[in-house]
Design a protein around this motif. Structure first.
Motif, mmCIF file in Angstrom:
data_model
loop_
_atom_site.group_PDB
_atom_site.id
_atom_site.type_symbol
_atom_site.label_atom_id
_atom_site.label_comp_id
_atom_site.label_asym_id
_atom_site.label_seq_id
_atom_site.Cartn_x
_atom_site.Cartn_y
_atom_site.Cartn_z
ATOM 1 N N MET A 263 0.823 -1.211 0.000
ATOM 2 C CA MET A 263 0.000 0.000 0.000
ATOM 3 C C MET A 263 0.857 1.261 0.000
ATOM 4 O O MET A 263 0.544 2.244 -0.681
ATOM 5 C CB MET A 263 -0.926 -0.006 1.219
ATOM 6 C CG MET A 263 -1.987 -1.100 1.186
ATOM 7 S SD MET A 263 -2.793 -1.343 2.795
ATOM 8 C CE MET A 263 -3.571 0.244 3.034
ATOM 9 N N LEU A 264 1.953 1.231 0.751
ATOM 10 C CA LEU A 264 2.759 2.436 0.928
ATOM 11 C C LEU A 264 3.856 2.578 -0.122
ATOM 12 O O LEU A 264 4.286 3.696 -0.435
ATOM 13 C CB LEU A 264 3.385 2.443 2.326
ATOM 14 C CG LEU A 264 2.393 2.474 3.496
ATOM 15 C CD1 LEU A 264 3.138 2.421 4.828
ATOM 16 C CD2 LEU A 264 1.516 3.715 3.437
ATOM 17 N N PHE A 265 4.337 1.466 -0.650
ATOM 18 C CA PHE A 265 5.414 1.505 -1.652
ATOM 19 C C PHE A 265 5.036 0.648 -2.853
ATOM 20 O O PHE A 265 5.690 -0.359 -3.149
ATOM 21 C CB PHE A 265 6.725 1.022 -1.028
ATOM 22 C CG PHE A 265 7.119 1.774 0.214
ATOM 23 C CD1 PHE A 265 7.710 3.024 0.140
ATOM 24 C CD2 PHE A 265 6.883 1.230 1.474
ATOM 25 C CE1 PHE A 265 8.057 3.720 1.295
ATOM 26 C CE2 PHE A 265 7.238 1.917 2.630
ATOM 27 C CZ PHE A 265 7.822 3.162 2.537
ATOM 28 N N PRO A 266 3.967 1.033 -3.566
ATOM 29 C CA PRO A 266 3.448 0.191 -4.656
ATOM 30 C C PRO A 266 4.381 0.058 -5.855
ATOM 31 O O PRO A 266 4.243 -0.890 -6.644
ATOM 32 C CB PRO A 266 2.147 0.906 -5.049
ATOM 33 C CG PRO A 266 2.384 2.340 -4.658
ATOM 34 C CD PRO A 266 3.201 2.273 -3.406
ATOM 35 N N ASP A 267 5.318 0.962 -6.007
ATOM 36 C CA ASP A 267 6.196 0.949 -7.183
ATOM 37 C C ASP A 267 7.568 0.366 -6.893
ATOM 38 O O ASP A 267 8.481 0.458 -7.725
ATOM 39 C CB ASP A 267 6.356 2.376 -7.734
ATOM 40 C CG ASP A 267 5.034 2.977 -8.170
ATOM 41 O OD1 ASP A 267 4.179 2.217 -8.676
ATOM 42 O OD2 ASP A 267 4.852 4.201 -7.983
ATOM 43 N N GLU A 268 7.749 -0.212 -5.722
ATOM 44 C CA GLU A 268 9.052 -0.765 -5.368
ATOM 45 C C GLU A 268 9.007 -2.296 -5.409
ATOM 46 O O GLU A 268 8.079 -2.912 -4.886
ATOM 47 C CB GLU A 268 9.483 -0.269 -3.988
ATOM 48 C CG GLU A 268 9.679 1.240 -3.945
ATOM 49 C CD GLU A 268 10.392 1.698 -2.695
ATOM 50 O OE1 GLU A 268 11.088 0.850 -2.084
ATOM 51 O OE2 GLU A 268 10.264 2.881 -2.334
ATOM 52 N N TYR A 269 10.029 -2.869 -6.016
ATOM 53 C CA TYR A 269 10.089 -4.320 -6.183
ATOM 54 C C TYR A 269 11.471 -4.811 -5.745
ATOM 55 O O TYR A 269 12.352 -4.031 -5.406
ATOM 56 C CB TYR A 269 9.825 -4.709 -7.642
ATOM 57 C CG TYR A 269 8.540 -4.127 -8.197
ATOM 58 C CD1 TYR A 269 7.326 -4.773 -7.984
ATOM 59 C CD2 TYR A 269 8.544 -2.923 -8.905
ATOM 60 C CE1 TYR A 269 6.133 -4.241 -8.490
ATOM 61 C CE2 TYR A 269 7.369 -2.389 -9.412
ATOM 62 C CZ TYR A 269 6.169 -3.055 -9.193
ATOM 63 O OH TYR A 269 4.997 -2.523 -9.680
ATOM 64 N N GLU A 270 11.641 -6.112 -5.763
ATOM 65 C CA GLU A 270 12.911 -6.746 -5.413
ATOM 66 C C GLU A 270 13.412 -6.293 -4.040
ATOM 67 O O GLU A 270 14.607 -6.106 -3.827
ATOM 68 C CB GLU A 270 13.965 -6.462 -6.481
ATOM 69 C CG GLU A 270 13.591 -7.012 -7.856
ATOM 70 C CD GLU A 270 14.671 -6.745 -8.886
ATOM 71 O OE1 GLU A 270 15.672 -6.098 -8.525
ATOM 72 O OE2 GLU A 270 14.511 -7.179 -10.039
ATOM 73 N N ILE A 271 12.480 -6.092 -3.124
ATOM 74 C CA ILE A 271 12.817 -5.722 -1.748
ATOM 75 C C ILE A 271 11.753 -6.312 -0.834
ATOM 76 O O ILE A 271 10.578 -6.420 -1.215
ATOM 77 C CB ILE A 271 12.882 -4.186 -1.583
ATOM 78 C CG1 ILE A 271 13.321 -3.812 -0.160
ATOM 79 C CG2 ILE A 271 11.558 -3.539 -1.925
ATOM 80 C CD1 ILE A 271 13.520 -2.329 0.055
ATOM 81 N N ASP A 272 12.175 -6.738 0.328
ATOM 82 C CA ASP A 272 11.236 -7.298 1.302
ATOM 83 C C ASP A 272 10.504 -6.137 1.974
ATOM 84 O O ASP A 272 10.972 -5.562 2.957
ATOM 85 C CB ASP A 272 11.984 -8.134 2.343
ATOM 86 C CG ASP A 272 11.043 -8.939 3.227
ATOM 87 O OD1 ASP A 272 9.875 -8.531 3.363
ATOM 88 O OD2 ASP A 272 11.484 -9.960 3.788
#
Length: 310
Positions: A263-272
């Motif tokens: 919800m808070l970081f919808p555009d971030e990937y490859e991270i836990d």
């Protein structure tokens, strides 16, 4: 309005213990009302806007969860309407100039008891000084001691009576230490300044006193907050995190960390994202809503406003 602020982490702990006895709903996806774009202006916020956002949230949170701290009545209905409203319009300080109810709230918080020129450095008022006596657990003892001193001083030739002189001296020694901890004044230190000393000496001693006093505690903010801090708080999504978790608590619900992360970081990937929320976002939010940050932000804003009013 009479309420005492309680650290958010302590409230959360109490609420978690209380709600653990019940079956809570779990938000598996973002609620329909949540829109991260509603917080997009946070990076441009000033210290005054940040403190307004924090303080009004704390105020209404306490009205719901600690109504007994208000006298005579807690504004619980207004609190429910507030949390309902921030679902779609979370940045309440933007509405400050238009909304009469919010304007009166912020003016109440910033209203001083007298026209002062400074915020963090000012002369001790009679109101505060008298409170030390009234709120002390040793009130009767203090009253009796000072009555004894007055009686001794009023007696004729008391200075020729060694026993009376010693008694007065002992009482004086007893009260020769700095003012001790009273809850409402714990962040404050009150100094006696001898203005007959030179400016150079006063400034030199004050600097040494400040370094020594602050070196004994980590409970104070030692620098002004800057735009870098505000941008970090915005990019770390601290305010939407607080809103989501608080409204979930109010609605007897919980949000898993991995759902919060999406919800808070919808555009971030490859991270836990779950670990990021648990180890970074949550701790930063607790810091932002801590008493020491709120107090420092309030001081910074108040001094700025006092400077503008001159």
């Amino acid at each position: 309005m009479n309420w005492q602020w309680t650290p958010n982490w302590l409230i959360f702990t109490k609420i978690e213990i209380k709600l653990s006895k019940y079956t809570m709903k779990t938000w598996k996806t973002a609620p329909a009302w949540f829109n991260l774009d509603n917080y997009s202006f946070l990076a441009e916020f000033t210290a005054e806007q940040w403190i307004n956002e924090i303080q009004i949230r704390e105020y209404y949170w306490c009205a719901l969860m600690q109504p007994h701290t208000f006298s005579p009545y807690a504004p619980t209905d207004a609190a429910r309407n507030f949390f309902k409203g921030i679902k779609t319009n979370p940045l309440v300080s933007q509405e400050y100039s238009e909304d009469i109810s919010l304007k009166s709230f912020f003016e109440f918080l910033s209203d001083g008891k007298y026209k002062q020129k400074f915020y963090s450095v000012q002369e001790l008022t009679e109101y505060a000084a008298y409170s030390f006596f009234l709120e002390s657990e040793r009130k009767e003892e203090i009253d009796n001691d000072f009555k004894t001193m007055r009686d001794i001083t009023d007696s004729e030739r008391y200075w020729q009576n060694k026993e009376l002189l010693q008694q007065k001296k002992n009482i004086g020694i007893k009260y020769s230490y700095p003012l001790t901890n009273i809850e409402d004044y714990r962040p404050n230190k009150f100094l006696e300044i001898n203005l007959d000393a030179s400016n150079e000496l006063i400034l030199e001693e004050f600097k040494d006193w400040l370094v020594h006093t602050r070196s004994t505690s980590n409970e104070s903010i030692k620098r002004k907050f800057s735009s870098t801090d505000f941008e970090d708080w915005a990019s770390s999504r601290l305010l939407p995190y607080w809103d989501l978790t608080t409204i979930a608590t109010i609605e007897d619900s919980t949000i898993p960390f991995h759902v919060l992360g999406k919800m808070l970081f919808p555009d971030e990937y490859e991270i836990d994202l779950a670990e990021r929320i648990r180890k970074i976002t949550k701790k930063k939010c607790q810091y932002l809503f801590s008493h020491k940050v709120v107090s420092a932000l309030n001081a910074q804003t108040s001094q700025h406003n006092l400077s503008k009013s001159e």
